[in-house]
Design an enzyme around this catalytic site. Structure first.
Site, PDB file in Angstrom:
ATOM      1  N   GLU A 174      24.643  57.092  77.301  1.00  0.00           N
ATOM      2  CA  GLU A 174      24.070  55.733  77.258  1.00  0.00           C
ATOM      3  C   GLU A 174      22.738  55.707  76.532  1.00  0.00           C
ATOM      4  O   GLU A 174      21.780  55.073  76.989  1.00  0.00           O
ATOM      5  CB  GLU A 174      23.945  55.167  78.684  1.00  0.00           C
ATOM      6  CG  GLU A 174      25.283  55.126  79.405  1.00  0.00           C
ATOM      7  CD  GLU A 174      25.239  54.456  80.773  1.00  0.00           C
ATOM      8  OE1 GLU A 174      24.143  54.110  81.245  1.00  0.00           O
ATOM      9  OE2 GLU A 174      26.320  54.277  81.362  1.00  0.00           O
ATOM     10  N   ASN A 215      28.314  59.535  74.838  1.00  0.00           N
ATOM     11  CA  ASN A 215      29.095  58.699  75.752  1.00  0.00           C
ATOM     12  C   ASN A 215      28.344  57.394  76.025  1.00  0.00           C
ATOM     13  O   ASN A 215      27.142  57.414  76.305  1.00  0.00           O
ATOM     14  CB  ASN A 215      29.261  59.479  77.071  1.00  0.00           C
ATOM     15  CG  ASN A 215      30.191  58.822  78.064  1.00  0.00           C
ATOM     16  OD1 ASN A 215      31.344  58.560  77.744  1.00  0.00           O
ATOM     17  ND2 ASN A 215      29.700  58.579  79.281  1.00  0.00           N
ATOM     18  N   HIS A 251      34.355  50.611  81.381  1.00  0.00           N
ATOM     19  CA  HIS A 251      34.250  49.878  82.648  1.00  0.00           C
ATOM     20  C   HIS A 251      34.530  48.412  82.332  1.00  0.00           C
ATOM     21  O   HIS A 251      33.653  47.698  81.835  1.00  0.00           O
ATOM     22  CB  HIS A 251      32.845  50.026  83.244  1.00  0.00           C
ATOM     23  CG  HIS A 251      32.506  51.437  83.625  1.00  0.00           C
ATOM     24  ND1 HIS A 251      33.114  52.078  84.682  1.00  0.00           N
ATOM     25  CD2 HIS A 251      31.644  52.333  83.083  1.00  0.00           C
ATOM     26  CE1 HIS A 251      32.616  53.316  84.789  1.00  0.00           C
ATOM     27  NE2 HIS A 251      31.731  53.488  83.822  1.00  0.00           N
ATOM     28  N   GLU A 279      35.476  56.860  81.486  1.00  0.00           N
ATOM     29  CA  GLU A 279      35.088  56.330  82.813  1.00  0.00           C
ATOM     30  C   GLU A 279      35.877  55.072  83.148  1.00  0.00           C
ATOM     31  O   GLU A 279      35.339  54.126  83.734  1.00  0.00           O
ATOM     32  CB  GLU A 279      33.582  56.015  82.839  1.00  0.00           C
ATOM     33  CG  GLU A 279      32.695  57.189  82.468  1.00  0.00           C
ATOM     34  CD  GLU A 279      31.198  56.919  82.631  1.00  0.00           C
ATOM     35  OE1 GLU A 279      30.827  55.907  83.253  1.00  0.00           O
ATOM     36  OE2 GLU A 279      30.406  57.738  82.132  1.00  0.00           O
ATOM     37  N   ASP A 281      37.689  52.018  84.517  1.00  0.00           N
ATOM     38  CA  ASP A 281      38.063  51.246  85.704  1.00  0.00           C
ATOM     39  C   ASP A 281      38.130  49.777  85.308  1.00  0.00           C
ATOM     40  O   ASP A 281      37.596  49.376  84.276  1.00  0.00           O
ATOM     41  CB  ASP A 281      37.150  51.500  86.927  1.00  0.00           C
ATOM     42  CG  ASP A 281      35.668  51.308  86.693  1.00  0.00           C
ATOM     43  OD1 ASP A 281      35.287  50.601  85.746  1.00  0.00           O
ATOM     44  OD2 ASP A 281      34.865  51.866  87.485  1.00  0.00           O
TER      45      ASP A 281
HETATM   46  C1  XIL Z   1      27.449  56.126  88.522  1.00  0.00           C
HETATM   47  C2  XIL Z   1      28.113  56.724  89.760  1.00  0.00           C
HETATM   48  O1  XIL Z   1      29.460  56.330  89.767  1.00  0.00           O
HETATM   49  C3  XIL Z   1      27.422  56.249  91.001  1.00  0.00           C
HETATM   50  O2  XIL Z   1      27.927  56.924  92.143  1.00  0.00           O
HETATM   51  C4  XIL Z   1      25.922  56.510  90.897  1.00  0.00           C
HETATM   52  O3  XIL Z   1      25.276  55.975  92.021  1.00  0.00           O
HETATM   53  C5  XIL Z   1      25.360  55.894  89.638  1.00  0.00           C
HETATM   54  O4  XIL Z   1      26.070  56.384  88.504  1.00  0.00           O
HETATM   55  N1  XIL Z   1      28.006  55.159  83.532  1.00  0.00           N
HETATM   56  C6  XIL Z   1      27.863  56.516  83.683  1.00  0.00           C
HETATM   57  C7  XIL Z   1      27.971  57.111  85.026  1.00  0.00           C
HETATM   58  O5  XIL Z   1      27.763  57.222  82.676  1.00  0.00           O
HETATM   59  O6  XIL Z   1      27.139  58.229  85.189  1.00  0.00           O
HETATM   60  C8  XIL Z   1      27.689  56.104  86.122  1.00  0.00           C
HETATM   61  O7  XIL Z   1      28.022  56.717  87.370  1.00  0.00           O
HETATM   62  C9  XIL Z   1      28.498  54.847  85.913  1.00  0.00           C
HETATM   63  C10 XIL Z   1      28.134  54.209  84.603  1.00  0.00           C
END
Ligand code: XIL
Length: 359
Positions: A174, A215, A251, A279, A281
């Protein structure tokens, strides 16, 4: 999904040979069977993934450590369904490097050992990130050279520890803001833009073969941020920075998968990079409806299919697998039901659509 036709009765012909007395006995037994009660395909996701040499994974965190039957169900579902594992939090700076001279690898080690004993590949997440940095780091006062030395020490120690065991790292997580410029945060503010290049080169020095990824989120479709990401990675490559690929976090909100996802994967692939879905969802505003769960299933299908349509995309990782354990409800209040299994581990329509997309 192709419906399987229940067979009402099957006649089994059993030929039993009795050789003891030199003669043969033939018996015919008819076994009536019930019509098939279920058309469910019980083949695991990883079985289908392995047949096409791709990886299907999940991030995991506290569910892995649950005691008793909760933990057993969680771990056995993970091992049965997935051939890739991401540490949702255990490899982040604050967990793995809680003091300047203190590294704590035990939690992450247990995930890696679990992955190895179950034939899973591991994604390392993550080396530089503006979030979840240990407070000793963020509260300290550091010169630019000190901050560079701290970044190099962190990456060298963590990547060396897992050398040959973690297949790929999210080196830079990020790092672009919504405006497409490098995001303000500890590393950028202390070191300047060169920190990204330093991170990739340090990771490569510590592990000559691991995949090294940038990422990010909101770069899945073709848009202003992904245009910036594209220019950003092209520039890294032009300067010889060792980058293997780009992770599209993915996401999504239900109904929100960008239609340009496949085209966007293709343009990054054309640079010679891999693209992984890292990631995934698909969150729904609660309470979810049956129609939304069907749309969600279609969204999952679209993402897996878009990935697999490109030879550069051989990995889809979900950010969890059961609605019982997901970052969504606490991060996006009012939203949830984002994953493949419900909170009692029953497969949702999304599971079936991922299964059929992997076939
Ligand atoms: C999130 C986790 O899922 C949570 O449990 C934590 O509290 C915060 O981080 N993008 C990312 C991940 O790259 O590291 C993040 O994970 C979700 C968004």
């Amino acid at each position: 999904m192709s419906p399987r036709i229940g067979i009402g009765a099957v006649a089994l012909l059993i030929l039993a040979a009795a050789a003891s007395c030199g003669s043969s006995v033939e018996s015919i037994t008819t076994i009536p069977t019930q019509p098939s009660q279920s058309t469910a395909d019980t083949t695991s996701l990883r079985t289908y993934a392995a047949r096409r040499s791709v990886f299907v994974g999940s991030a995991i965190d506290r569910g892995f450590r649950y005691a008793g039957s909760d933990g057993v169900t969680f771990r056995s579902t993970m091992a049965r369904q997935f051939n890739m594992l991401t540490a949702e939090n255990d490899m982040k700076h604050d967990r793995i490097h809680p003091g300047r001279d203190t590294y704590r690898f035990d939690s992450a080690d247990s995930l890696v050992t679990f992955a190895e004993s179950n034939g899973m590949r591991v994604r390392g997440h993550t080396l530089v990130f503006h979030n979840q940095l240990a407070s000793w780091l963020t509260s300290g006062t550091w010169s630019k050279d000190e901050a560079k030395a701290l970044l190099v020490d962190h990456i060298t120690k963590v990547v060396s520890h897992y050398r040959g065991r973690v297949a790929e790292w999210d080196v830079a997580n990020e790092v672009l803001g919504d405006n497409g410029a490098l995001r303000s945060g500890f590393w950028l503010d202390r070191i300047g833009p060169e920190y990204v290049e330093l991170a990739f080169r340090t990771a490569r020095a510590a592990d000559p073969t691991a995949g090294l990824y940038y990422n990010d989120y909101n770069i899945e479709g073709i848009n202003a941020k992904s245009d910036s990401a594209y220019a950003f990675v092209r520039d890294l490559m032009a300067r010889g920075v060792p980058i293997t690929g780009v992770g599209f976090e993915s996401h999504f909100q239900v109904g929100g998968v960008p239609s340009s996802l496949a085209a966007n994967i293709a343009r990054f692939a054309a640079l010679g990079l891999k693209v992984h879905i890292t990631e995934l969802d698909v969150r729904i505003q609660l309470p979810s409806t049956a129609a939304q769960l069907q749309t969600q299933a279609q969204n999952y299908r679209d993402v897996v299919s878009a990935c697999l349509s490109s030879p550069a995309c051989d990995t889809v990782v979900f950010w969890g697998f059961t609605d019982r354990e997901s970052w969504i409800p606490s991060t996006f209040p009012g939203w949830g039901d984002a994953l493949l299994f419900d909170s009692v581990y029953q497969p949702k329509p999304a599971f079936t659509s991922v299964q059929s997309s992997l076939k």
